[in-house]
Design a protein around this motif. Structure first.
Motif, PDB file in Angstrom:
ATOM      1  N   ASN A  29       0.620  -1.055   0.017  1.00 44.50           N
ATOM      2  CA  ASN A  29      -0.055   0.012  -0.083  1.00 44.50           C
ATOM      3  C   ASN A  29       0.932   1.375   0.052  1.00 44.50           C
ATOM      4  N   GLU A  30       1.834   1.100   0.848  1.00 45.86           N
ATOM      5  CA  GLU A  30       2.733   2.373   0.869  1.00 45.86           C
ATOM      6  C   GLU A  30       3.331   2.617  -0.596  1.00 45.86           C
ATOM      7  N   ALA A  31       3.798   1.605  -1.019  1.00 44.55           N
ATOM      8  CA  ALA A  31       4.477   1.849  -2.456  1.00 44.55           C
ATOM      9  C   ALA A  31       3.580   2.294  -3.493  1.00 44.55           C
ATOM     10  N   LEU A  32       2.289   1.698  -3.674  1.00 43.53           N
ATOM     11  CA  LEU A  32       1.031   2.197  -4.346  1.00 43.53           C
ATOM     12  C   LEU A  32       0.977   3.858  -4.111  1.00 43.53           C
ATOM     13  N   VAL A  33       0.991   4.161  -2.732  1.00 36.04           N
ATOM     14  CA  VAL A  33       0.554   5.709  -2.539  1.00 36.04           C
ATOM     15  C   VAL A  33       1.871   6.346  -3.114  1.00 36.04           C
ATOM     16  N   LYS A  34       3.157   6.167  -2.807  1.00 41.09           N
ATOM     17  CA  LYS A  34       4.037   6.642  -3.452  1.00 41.09           C
ATOM     18  C   LYS A  34       4.060   6.918  -5.051  1.00 41.09           C
ATOM     19  N   GLN A  35       3.567   5.829  -5.752  1.00 43.06           N
ATOM     20  CA  GLN A  35       3.343   5.777  -7.144  1.00 43.06           C
ATOM     21  C   GLN A  35       2.496   6.735  -7.652  1.00 43.06           C
ATOM     22  N   ILE A  36       1.406   6.943  -6.789  1.00 40.14           N
ATOM     23  CA  ILE A  36       0.043   7.803  -7.117  1.00 40.14           C
ATOM     24  C   ILE A  36       0.606   9.185  -6.909  1.00 40.14           C
ATOM     25  N   LEU A  67       2.799  10.040  -9.921  1.00 43.23           N
ATOM     26  CA  LEU A  67       2.035  10.185 -11.089  1.00 43.23           C
ATOM     27  C   LEU A  67       1.281  11.776 -10.989  1.00 43.23           C
ATOM     28  N   VAL A  68       0.768  11.899  -9.814  1.00 41.50           N
ATOM     29  CA  VAL A  68       0.103  13.279  -9.737  1.00 41.50           C
ATOM     30  C   VAL A  68       1.016  14.219  -9.906  1.00 41.50           C
ATOM     31  N   THR A  69       2.266  14.065  -9.131  1.00 39.31           N
ATOM     32  CA  THR A  69       3.126  15.055  -9.363  1.00 39.31           C
ATOM     33  C   THR A  69       3.684  15.690 -10.900  1.00 39.31           C
ATOM     34  N   ASN A 105      -8.931   9.313  -4.408  1.00 40.13           N
ATOM     35  CA  ASN A 105      -9.853   8.303  -3.765  1.00 40.13           C
ATOM     36  C   ASN A 105      -9.254   7.064  -3.336  1.00 40.13           C
ATOM     37  N   LEU A 106      -8.451   6.573  -4.313  1.00 36.97           N
ATOM     38  CA  LEU A 106      -7.740   5.258  -4.201  1.00 36.97           C
ATOM     39  C   LEU A 106      -6.859   5.342  -3.435  1.00 36.97           C
ATOM     40  N   LYS A 107      -6.083   6.568  -3.194  1.00 42.34           N
ATOM     41  CA  LYS A 107      -4.827   6.816  -2.338  1.00 42.34           C
ATOM     42  C   LYS A 107      -5.522   6.897  -0.827  1.00 42.34           C
ATOM     43  N   ASN A 108      -6.499   7.433  -0.837  1.00 45.59           N
ATOM     44  CA  ASN A 108      -7.167   7.681   0.731  1.00 45.59           C
ATOM     45  C   ASN A 108      -7.716   6.062   1.387  1.00 45.59           C
ATOM     46  N   LYS A 109      -8.260   5.352   0.202  1.00 45.70           N
ATOM     47  CA  LYS A 109      -8.416   4.176   0.768  1.00 45.70           C
ATOM     48  C   LYS A 109      -7.147   3.187   1.134  1.00 45.70           C
ATOM     49  N   LEU A 110      -6.072   3.333   0.386  1.00 44.02           N
ATOM     50  CA  LEU A 110      -5.137   2.643   0.631  1.00 44.02           C
ATOM     51  C   LEU A 110      -4.449   3.068   1.992  1.00 44.02           C
ATOM     52  N   ILE A 111      -4.580   4.321   2.042  1.00 41.27           N
ATOM     53  CA  ILE A 111      -3.790   5.028   3.594  1.00 41.27           C
ATOM     54  C   ILE A 111      -4.997   4.417   4.809  1.00 41.27           C
ATOM     55  N   GLU A 112      -6.078   4.343   4.441  1.00 46.29           N
ATOM     56  CA  GLU A 112      -7.063   3.698   5.656  1.00 46.29           C
ATOM     57  C   GLU A 112      -6.887   2.435   5.770  1.00 46.29           C
ATOM     58  N   THR A 113      -6.574   1.601   4.696  1.00 42.50           N
ATOM     59  CA  THR A 113      -6.175   0.066   5.037  1.00 42.50           C
ATOM     60  C   THR A 113      -4.903   0.026   5.673  1.00 42.50           C
TER      61      THR A 113
END
Length: 334
Positions: A218-225, A228-230, A263-271
């Motif tokens: 999850n932390e790896a996916l959050v970094k990728q998101i 991407l956004v940046t 939204n996906l990032k928030n769900k990953l952080i919550e998980t």
């Protein structure tokens, strides 16, 4: 016909009132005589009643001094990995070993069973809030309705067990003993023994490994998101634009749905937060929520003995006096 004289009626009324006052007078006289007899009875037996009171207080105080005070330790626990049945089973097994005086087993876990007098283990579910109790009652009523539709007691019992199991999360283990130091030490060793079950230890390791792996992913996916956004934000220029639905469009390339990514990032952080909490709570098979210290159990008889025993002795004396009075009246009739 001869008419009745009015004077006769008046005279009759006066006689009736006189009889009434006479009856009232006699009633008060009997009440006074009764009070006088009670007074005389207490005056005659005052010394005996005082003596019985003193003896009763002395007996109550003596019993309170010689009685051994029972103490207890209460431990609030929460079973992890669906180990509730194991918890109740092992507690019942430990109590059976106490009754059977299995000194060899208790010596193996560092407890001298012979030295701990009155040692006992009990377990019960901790009652939840009133709302949960109401929900439990409603569930059981619904269960009874289902039972009326199908006459299958085995299925009904299984469903009932599931309802009850889901209704109680925390449980209380009580340790009863005489010696505070030895009892508290035994309680700690028994809780440690319960948590050393090999099967649940292996299951715990699997749970923790899975949770830690998911946290890393999850932390790896959050970094990728975030990356991407940046990058897309930096690439925005005057020739690029943003669609009305929040999707960023980059010069003919496929659009990036920013709201969906956030939204996906928030769900990953919550998980991730949930997994970290589970790792914290699932370090033990039986999670200890509160390990209480020794506390004295109130023994109603011995705590109230100073009043109860004298009252019993005086009551028995009154009963004996009444029987003696009845015996005397019986002899007079004969």
């Amino acid at each position: 016909m001869e008419e009745k004289s009015p004077t006769n009626n008046t005279s009759s009324d006066e006689i009736d009132l006189g009889q009434l006052f006479e009856l009232i007078k006699k009633g008060f006289h009997k009440v006074f005589i009764g009070i006088l007899r009670v007074f005389l009875y207490f005056k005659k037996n005052l010394l005996i009643l005082v003596l019985l009171g003193v003896v009763g207080v002395g007996l109550g105080y003596g019993l309170k001094q010689i009685s051994t005070i029972t103490k207890k330790t209460e431990v609030i626990v929460k079973p992890n990995f669906e180990s509730k049945d194991y918890l109740y089973g092992i507690v019942n097994e430990l109590q059976s070993k106490i009754k059977g005086k299995d000194n060899e087993f208790y010596s193996s876990i560092g407890i001298d069973l012979e030295a701990i007098k009155g040692f006992k283990i009990e377990i019960e579910p901790v009652q939840e809030s009133n709302n949960k109790v109401v929900n439990l009652e409603e569930s059981l009523k619904y269960l009874e309705y289902l039972g009326n539709l199908k006459d299958d007691n085995s299925i009904k019992q299984v469903v009932k067990n599931e309802v009850l199991a889901s209704s109680y999360v925390n449980h209380k283990i009580s340790f009863l003993y005489k010696d505070a130091k030895m009892g508290q030490d035994a309680a700690e060793k028994i809780i440690s023994y319960i948590n050393k079950n090999k099967y649940f230890q292996e299951l715990k390791e699997i749970y923790l490994d899975n949770a830690e792996s998911q946290i890393r992913e999850n932390e790896a996916l959050v970094k990728q998101i975030d990356l991407l956004v940046t990058n897309y934000t930096k690439a925005l220029g005057s020739k690029n634009g943003t669609s009305g639905d929040g999707m960023v469009l980059l010069g003919g390339e496929e659009g990036l749905d920013i709201p969906q990514l956030l939204n996906l990032k928030n769900k990953l952080i919550e998980t991730t937060g949930t997994n970290k909490l589970e790792i914290k709570e699932q370090q033990e098979t039986i999670k200890i929520l509160n390990f209480g210290g020794p506390q004295q159990i109130k023994q109603a008889f011995f705590t109230k003995g100073l009043v109860l025993i004298p009252s019993i002795l005086i009551f028995l004396f009154f009963v004996w006096s009444f029987i003696k009075y009845l015996n005397k009246k019986t002899k007079e009739l004969l």
